[in-house]
Design an enzyme around this catalytic site. Structure first.
Site, short mmCIF file in Angstrom:
data_model
loop_
_atom_site.label_atom_id
_atom_site.label_comp_id
_atom_site.label_asym_id
_atom_site.label_seq_id
_atom_site.Cartn_x
_atom_site.Cartn_y
_atom_site.Cartn_z
N ASN B 274 -5.67 18.55 21.52
CA ASN B 274 -5.94 17.59 20.45
C ASN B 274 -5.56 16.16 20.82
O ASN B 274 -6.27 15.22 20.47
CB ASN B 274 -5.16 18.00 19.19
CG ASN B 274 -5.74 19.28 18.60
OD1 ASN B 274 -6.94 19.46 18.56
ND2 ASN B 274 -4.85 20.17 18.17
N VAL B 275 -4.44 15.98 21.52
CA VAL B 275 -3.99 14.61 21.82
C VAL B 275 -4.94 13.95 22.81
O VAL B 275 -5.38 12.81 22.62
CB VAL B 275 -2.54 14.60 22.35
CG1 VAL B 275 -2.12 13.19 22.70
CG2 VAL B 275 -1.59 15.19 21.32
N GLU B 296 -12.88 17.80 34.12
CA GLU B 296 -13.20 19.21 34.40
C GLU B 296 -13.85 19.88 33.21
O GLU B 296 -14.82 20.59 33.33
CB GLU B 296 -11.99 19.99 34.90
CG GLU B 296 -10.83 20.00 33.94
CD GLU B 296 -9.62 20.75 34.49
OE1 GLU B 296 -9.35 20.65 35.68
OE2 GLU B 296 -8.95 21.42 33.71
#
Lengths: 510, 510
Positions: B274-275, B296
């Site tokens: 989330n961050v 990636e």
């Protein structure tokens, strides 16, 4: 000074020749100074003492005098040593090994940043260290058109010559003039996003010119010196080193037989120190021909492989020899000139090239833990030894990466295999092989628990094996209770071996 | 089956179509099996359940059934989850995040090797994992000439298709047929010493073909499936995430202004979570245009930057979206087709390319210590969370490398800044920036002591700041006595915060 005349072939630059004391006047408190030198090779011989004297005078007046010093790697007593002794190094990076400087770092008087060598040049270029006021570079000579002939090491000279506002060159007449032509320097590797592939496809590929260059207007002083490099002696390989070497060489034979390694192996990298040197010495009698070297510092062992015709070419950023080996190097320099190549450390240690070539990395360690983490730098968790050097650059990108050490140190009072390393330089994700005189642990494709058993049973010294088994068994039982048996540890005991040594001078339980 | 007919365009291969239960008969106890899947995208939907059922039957007969399983990265409950639940995974590598598999690892039932993603393909090729018996690959379809159209992720599919003795393909009709052409696969990167530079000079360069290939005789089964990927939801960026994002974006602005960063920054890499996603969301409103991505796994945040026209191209090995973002992806696939590219993870995570491009790496962490070491994988030193993934590949080679985390977890009971991390995944030599909602620490060009002060004062939560200052002050005083003030530590207390949490459920002293 006729010798000086021959060495400084650029007429205009001869007017810049002055004494070291005069040149030292360009250095002021708080400056960031780039200084040549890599593993006791190619460092300036005169300026550091002159700067140290200046520092002492300034200090005697009750004023501050200290520099931020960036080198290639370690230098010598007459460079790092005299400056540290004068209290003239405020900040230092990357690798160092001088006892006086080490004491200054461990006393908290010098701030030291321990960096991967492949990162230093690019971070200087990218401005991460701020402005660099002066570069002090040792050279073998200067050509008619002002190009600089490097000496026994390049390190980060290419970069600091470019970014420094002023340049001081020490022309060392003791360096062999036949070094001219042995270097390969690509002037500019570029800054992202403007970079191209590095065109080193074979270890010996030449992609640049043999000279360093800088804006000649930046050269404010040239100092003529006549002194040898550090030239530390190596210990003759002892039984411990020979047993370590034999296991690695056996493994190579096994892999060649299985078709997983070419007959001439892959380019060899060897870290500094007696054990790494012993592995190379062992290859003298091993059944491999046409070896190649792609390493950062080329020492006696690799030199002798080349002289013996076992290794066809070797690439490095510095030549660091014992006095005897230096003699062999100078005696054979015509033979060696097209077999040895010296590059900037941004190329010798570049992950792109190391991974492409599939280098076999062999580095010494201070200690490993039962899960395969390696400490290369710290004594008992807090005290800096030398630094990580290029071991991380090679380990992370090598085809095979070995860490070698005798299983004990200090007459058995220290175990090189511990429950948890007291400082982490190479993690469990990076380390493939641990080798001591007791045996080898092949950690590839294994979980932490599987690695622990191998390392304890194969690598640890018998004096410590039961203690390690005991730690592991208790850790596994304890971790099972908290649902964390992936990497079993006892948090209250993980570092207790180091604590015991600090308290009693022995890791063993009395 | 007309849909299946359209998807399997190669006539001869249609005879290999069978049920998942039939295909599962090819899997036997002890086999090493390569399975597609990367961060919940592109994993097989049917075979794992069929294999799990087979395992349960065999176990019911009192016999052993377990595989050694190598994937791209994490998969999903219907892949890692069902197999772990059936006790059918003996060994697993590299990244995972399924709760059932995680429990199996932490209970000691699955041996897990946590590897850098850039290493996995080459180590499979080099034979480090031994023989691979079967590859199970999800595809969008198969062309007339038997080429495989990948689905939402590539991971290590290119390699496992080459080395596996037998191949099973799941053709998933739920995957958008317009994925065809979005992939770029260089068939063979070579094995040392026969390797050439990777010709990715710009993040979006195409160097291969859009198809995976394998010897068609190796294809023993084709299974038709019709199921969505994992498609986990993201949390909406909260205040903490927004404050972390704002600081990174401010720093970018500052560096652009100083001329040290191009106006369109450098290619962005963002880890999962989330961050990291919030940082990308923050760039939607930031004054940067023509951004590029070289990452990636491409998640919602980066997708929205491309759709909004802020990011011109993005390269990844997998597309891992929330259900809403998947809808936006499918709605805009014509627009996105020439802006997104999917590559094998050996290319997305390759140190050569990452360092050349100068990628900006942004990864989440579990904890950092006061000296800048980072733990990305372990809870309280022993329990595996998900794995290191590609964070090391990017961190070690990035132009800038950021680690982000809220300063506390578990309602303040855990501090993300600790005296010593309980597991080391990224060392002090690699980490450049630590960012929490409290502030940012720029560790570049600083010694451990200098870093400690910055991290404590800038990044730690006020509830823990005095405790950290106290630890540091006592460590410095103690280390001065033993002459080791380079990295001050109290060996008996370095891991005591974790121990306190294990005992009391809170790192704070009551």
């Amino acid at each position: 000074m006729s010798n000086a005349h021959e060495r400084v072939r650029h007429e205009g630059l001869r007017s810049k020749i002055m004494t070291a004391d005069q040149a030292a006047e360009f250095i002021h408190d708080g400056m960031t100074v780039g200084i040549s030198g890599f593993t006791g090779a190619g460092y300036p011989k005169a300026l550091p003492t002159a700067i140290a004297n200046r520092a002492k005078q300034v200090h005697a007046d009750g004023k501050s005098f200290g520099i931020n010093m960036l080198t290639g790697a370690s230098t010598a007593p007459e460079c790092d040593g005299v400056l540290a002794e004068a209290g003239a190094i405020k900040f230092r990076s990357p690798f160092q090994s001088d006892p006086t400087l080490r004491n200054s770092i461990n006393a908290g008087n010098t701030e030291y940043q321990d960096m991967h060598l492949s990162h230093v040049e690019q971070q200087i270029r990218q401005g991460f260290y701020g402005e660099m006021q002066v570069a002090i570079i040792e050279a073998t000579g200067i050509t008619e058109d002002g190009k600089i002939i490097p000496s026994m090491g390049i390190g980060n000279n290419n970069e600091i010559l470019k970014v420094a506002k002023q340049v001081i060159i020490e022309v060392n007449v003791a360096q062999n003039t036949k070094l001219e032509g042995m270097h390969d320097i690509q002037f500019d590797i570029g800054t992202p996003p403007n970079r191209q592939p590095i065109q080193i496809i074979e270890p010996f590929d030449r992609i640049g010119t043999p000279y360093l260059e800088c804006d000649l207007d930046k050269i404010v002083a040239i100092v003529i010196t006549d002194g040898g490099d550090r030239n530390s002696k190596f210990a003759k390989p002892d039984d411990t080193s020979k047993r370590i070497a034999a296991q690695i060489i056996d493994f190579f034979s096994h892999e060649v037989k299985a078709g997983r390694l070419p007959k001439n192996l892959l380019p060899l990298q060897s870290g500094v120190g007696n054990v790494a040197n012993a592995v190379l010495a062992g290859l003298l009698d091993a059944p491999f021909e046409d070896l190649t070297g792609y390493t950062e510092v080329l020492q006696d062992g690799m030199l002798d492989l080349v002289i013996a015709g076992k290794m066809k070419t070797a690439s490095a950023t510095a030549l660091s020899f014992s006095p005897d080996a230096l003699q062999r190097f100078n005696d054979n320099i015509e033979f060696l000139r097209d077999k040895l190549i010296l590059r900037p450390m941004e190329f010798t240690n570049n992950p792109e090239v190391i991974r492409r070539l599939g280098v076999i990395g062999m580095n010494a360690m201070i200690e490993a833990d039962i899960y395969g983490n390696v400490n290369s730098t710290h004594i008992m968790g807090t005290k800096m030894m030398n630094g990580i050097g290029g071991s991380g650059d090679f380990t992370r990108n090598a085809f095979f990466s070995f860490f070698v050490s005798p299983s004990t140190a200090k007459d058995g009072k220290i175990s090189a295999i511990v429950p948890m390393v007291s400082h982490h330089d190479h993690t469990e994700h990076d380390v493939m092989f641990i080798v001591t005189e007791q045996g080898m642990a092949d950690l590839r494709g294994k979980s932490p628990k599987q690695r622990a058993k191998l390392i304890i049973e194969n690598c640890s010294h018998p004096d410590y094996r039961d203690m390690l088994r005991d730690y592991y068994d208790h850790a596994e039982a304890l971790s099972a209770k908290t649902g964390g048996v992936h990497t079993p540890h006892i948090l209250t005991e993980a570092l207790s071996w180091h604590q015991r040594f600090v308290e009693t001078g022995d890791m063993r339980i009395k």
